[in-house]
Design a protein around this motif. Structure first.
Motif, PDB file in Angstrom:
ATOM      1  N   GLY A 169       0.780  -1.225   0.000  1.00 38.11           N
ATOM      2  CA  GLY A 169       0.000   0.000   0.000  1.00 38.11           C
ATOM      3  C   GLY A 169       0.813   1.277   0.000  1.00 38.11           C
ATOM      4  N   HIS A 170       2.021   1.238  -0.527  1.00 33.56           N
ATOM      5  CA  HIS A 170       2.907   2.403  -0.509  1.00 33.56           C
ATOM      6  C   HIS A 170       3.609   2.559  -1.852  1.00 33.56           C
ATOM      7  N   THR A 171       4.197   3.751  -2.036  1.00 34.06           N
ATOM      8  CA  THR A 171       5.026   4.044  -3.212  1.00 34.06           C
ATOM      9  C   THR A 171       6.412   4.437  -2.718  1.00 34.06           C
ATOM     10  N   ILE A 172       7.445   3.861  -3.318  1.00 35.85           N
ATOM     11  CA  ILE A 172       8.817   4.036  -2.845  1.00 35.85           C
ATOM     12  C   ILE A 172       9.600   4.874  -3.850  1.00 35.85           C
ATOM     13  N   TYR A 173      10.116   5.991  -3.388  1.00 35.82           N
ATOM     14  CA  TYR A 173      10.950   6.882  -4.203  1.00 35.82           C
ATOM     15  C   TYR A 173      12.405   6.657  -3.805  1.00 35.82           C
ATOM     16  N   ARG A 174      13.273   6.567  -4.802  1.00 34.28           N
ATOM     17  CA  ARG A 174      14.664   6.183  -4.524  1.00 34.28           C
ATOM     18  C   ARG A 174      15.579   6.622  -5.659  1.00 34.28           C
ATOM     19  N   PRO A 175      16.878   6.732  -5.399  1.00 34.37           N
ATOM     20  CA  PRO A 175      17.806   6.883  -6.511  1.00 34.37           C
ATOM     21  C   PRO A 175      17.683   5.683  -7.448  1.00 34.37           C
ATOM     22  N   ALA A 176      17.681   5.940  -8.740  1.00 35.94           N
ATOM     23  CA  ALA A 176      17.539   4.846  -9.698  1.00 35.94           C
ATOM     24  C   ALA A 176      18.632   3.801  -9.514  1.00 35.94           C
ATOM     25  N   ASN A 177      19.825   4.261  -9.232  1.00 35.23           N
ATOM     26  CA  ASN A 177      20.935   3.358  -8.928  1.00 35.23           C
ATOM     27  C   ASN A 177      21.367   3.596  -7.490  1.00 35.23           C
ATOM     28  N   LEU A 178      21.198   2.605  -6.656  1.00 31.83           N
ATOM     29  CA  LEU A 178      21.549   2.772  -5.251  1.00 31.83           C
ATOM     30  C   LEU A 178      23.056   2.952  -5.108  1.00 31.83           C
ATOM     31  N   PRO A 179      23.485   3.987  -4.400  1.00 32.28           N
ATOM     32  CA  PRO A 179      24.931   4.218  -4.267  1.00 32.28           C
ATOM     33  C   PRO A 179      25.592   3.137  -3.420  1.00 32.28           C
ATOM     34  N   ASP A 209      -2.927   8.079  -2.395  1.00 37.86           N
ATOM     35  CA  ASP A 209      -2.363   8.218  -3.740  1.00 37.86           C
ATOM     36  C   ASP A 209      -0.877   8.497  -3.592  1.00 37.86           C
ATOM     37  N   GLY A 210      -0.068   7.481  -3.824  1.00 42.99           N
ATOM     38  CA  GLY A 210       1.365   7.606  -3.603  1.00 42.99           C
ATOM     39  C   GLY A 210       2.086   8.500  -4.579  1.00 42.99           C
ATOM     40  N   THR A 211       1.423   8.922  -5.655  1.00 41.46           N
ATOM     41  CA  THR A 211       2.051   9.839  -6.610  1.00 41.46           C
ATOM     42  C   THR A 211       1.407  11.219  -6.582  1.00 41.46           C
ATOM     43  N   MET A 212       0.681  11.514  -5.528  1.00 40.65           N
ATOM     44  CA  MET A 212       0.033  12.818  -5.391  1.00 40.65           C
ATOM     45  C   MET A 212       1.057  13.946  -5.334  1.00 40.65           C
ATOM     46  N   PHE A 213       2.243  13.659  -4.793  1.00 42.79           N
ATOM     47  CA  PHE A 213       3.296  14.660  -4.625  1.00 42.79           C
ATOM     48  C   PHE A 213       4.585  14.187  -5.296  1.00 42.79           C
ATOM     49  N   ARG A 262      -0.571   3.641  -3.102  1.00 37.57           N
ATOM     50  CA  ARG A 262       0.030   3.180  -4.346  1.00 37.57           C
ATOM     51  C   ARG A 262      -0.063   4.272  -5.405  1.00 37.57           C
ATOM     52  N   PRO A 263       0.710   4.179  -6.482  1.00 34.80           N
ATOM     53  CA  PRO A 263       0.628   5.193  -7.537  1.00 34.80           C
ATOM     54  C   PRO A 263      -0.798   5.338  -8.068  1.00 34.80           C
ATOM     55  N   GLY A 264      -1.310   6.573  -8.020  1.00 36.40           N
ATOM     56  CA  GLY A 264      -2.658   6.826  -8.487  1.00 36.40           C
ATOM     57  C   GLY A 264      -3.731   6.171  -7.659  1.00 36.40           C
ATOM     58  N   GLY A 265      -3.392   5.767  -6.441  1.00 35.63           N
ATOM     59  CA  GLY A 265      -4.329   5.034  -5.600  1.00 35.63           C
ATOM     60  C   GLY A 265      -5.464   5.891  -5.074  1.00 35.63           C
ATOM     61  N   SER A 266      -6.415   5.243  -4.452  1.00 35.31           N
ATOM     62  CA  SER A 266      -7.574   5.923  -3.874  1.00 35.31           C
ATOM     63  C   SER A 266      -7.821   5.393  -2.470  1.00 35.31           C
ATOM     64  N   GLY A 267      -8.747   6.023  -1.781  1.00 37.95           N
ATOM     65  CA  GLY A 267      -9.023   5.639  -0.410  1.00 37.95           C
ATOM     66  C   GLY A 267      -8.291   6.540   0.568  1.00 37.95           C
TER      67      GLY A 267
END
Length: 278
Positions: free
Chosen positions: A51-61, A79-83, A102-107
């Motif tokens: 139930g979450h969205t994870i933002y991260r560096p594309a390549n983990l250092p 909505d995990g992509t609201m911001f 989740r991305p574009g989620g509701s509730g």
């Protein structure tokens, strides 16, 4: 004593404004690598924290661990992509950011989801063969949220693992909940949209009630309740938010210069600044 608006009225207004912010703050489309920091950032999901969205560096250092930031959305919306513009910007500076929904989620969401995100990150850092194993700094954790999500951050800050709490366009809705302010122990920052921000007075009221010895910062910029989240890279909010987190979670003194000293980086600018015990 300052009189607050009835909680049910301001709560409804915050939800309505935050729902409008969803149109400004991002979409559910997969993000391209983004951000102004040293890392290209992206977001992903995992069944292990569904139930979450994870933002991260594309390549983990390989040469540094990522501090952990958990995020509650305006309107307590799932909505995990609201911001996404703002959160991608934070991630590009070397943070793992976990947003409710989740991305574009509701509730709707709750504060327990922020704690769940912290638990997941701590476990993933130790999980054998996990992609995040050894890549996360589990001793550097922030809870943040906008509007209703800021109230979630208040609740989740009652966790000994939290190193800083950050409220965006948010403040306690009811005096019946002021006891939560007395529990605050980690440094706190408030960022509001100025007098036209419906949550501004609530944040100011909280400022007068938090423990007097608590390290605290308040910055107000006349951008209203929806702030600059929807601007490229989160606009000014993205810049200032990344600086606060770099200072608090990585000890970056140059970033801390935005908030400390008689000639602080935000002093004598369009930001209205208050400081205590920094």
């Amino acid at each position: 004593m300052r009189q607050r608006k009835p909680a049910h009225r301001i709560s409804a207004a915050l939800v309505a404004l935050s729902a409008g912010a969803a149109l400004l703050a991002g979409s559910a489309a997969p993000a391209a690598a983004a951000g102004t920091g040293p890392y290209d950032a992206e977001y992903e999901t995992t069944f292990r924290l569904y139930g979450h969205t994870i933002y991260r560096p594309a390549n983990l250092p390989d040469d540094e661990q990522l501090p952990i930031v958990v995020w509650g959305n305006g309107g307590c919306m799932a909505d995990g992509t609201m911001f996404d513009e703002f959160l991608l910007e934070i991630a590009s500076h070397g943070f793992l950011v976990i947003a409710n929904g989740r991305p574009g989620g509701s509730g709707s969401t709750d504060a327990d989801m922020l704690t769940d995100a912290i638990d997941w990150a701590v476990d993933e850092n130790d999980r054998l063969f996990g992609s995040y194993r050894g890549h996360l700094d589990t001793g550097a954790i922030a809870v943040m949220g906008q509007s209703c999500g800021g109230i979630e951050a208040y609740e989740a800050s009652d966790d000994d693992r939290v190193d800083t709490t950050v409220l965006w366009n948010s403040g306690m809705l009811s005096d019946l909940d002021n006891w939560r302010l007395n529990r605050l122990e980690a440094p706190i920052a408030y960022f509001t949209g100025g007098p036209d921000d419906i949550a501004h007075e609530n944040a100011v009221d909280d400022w007068d009630r938090i423990p007097s010895d608590l390290p605290a910062f308040m910055g107000s910029l006349d951008v209203g309740h929806t702030g600059t989240f929807g601007e490229p890279n989160g606009g000014e909010y993205g810049r200032v938010g990344a600086a606060w987190l770099k200072w608090q979670l990585t000890g970056d003194g140059q970033a801390g210069g935005a908030f400390t000293g008689s000639d602080c980086g935000l002093c004598s600018t369009d930001w209205d600044v208050r400081r205590r015990n920094l």
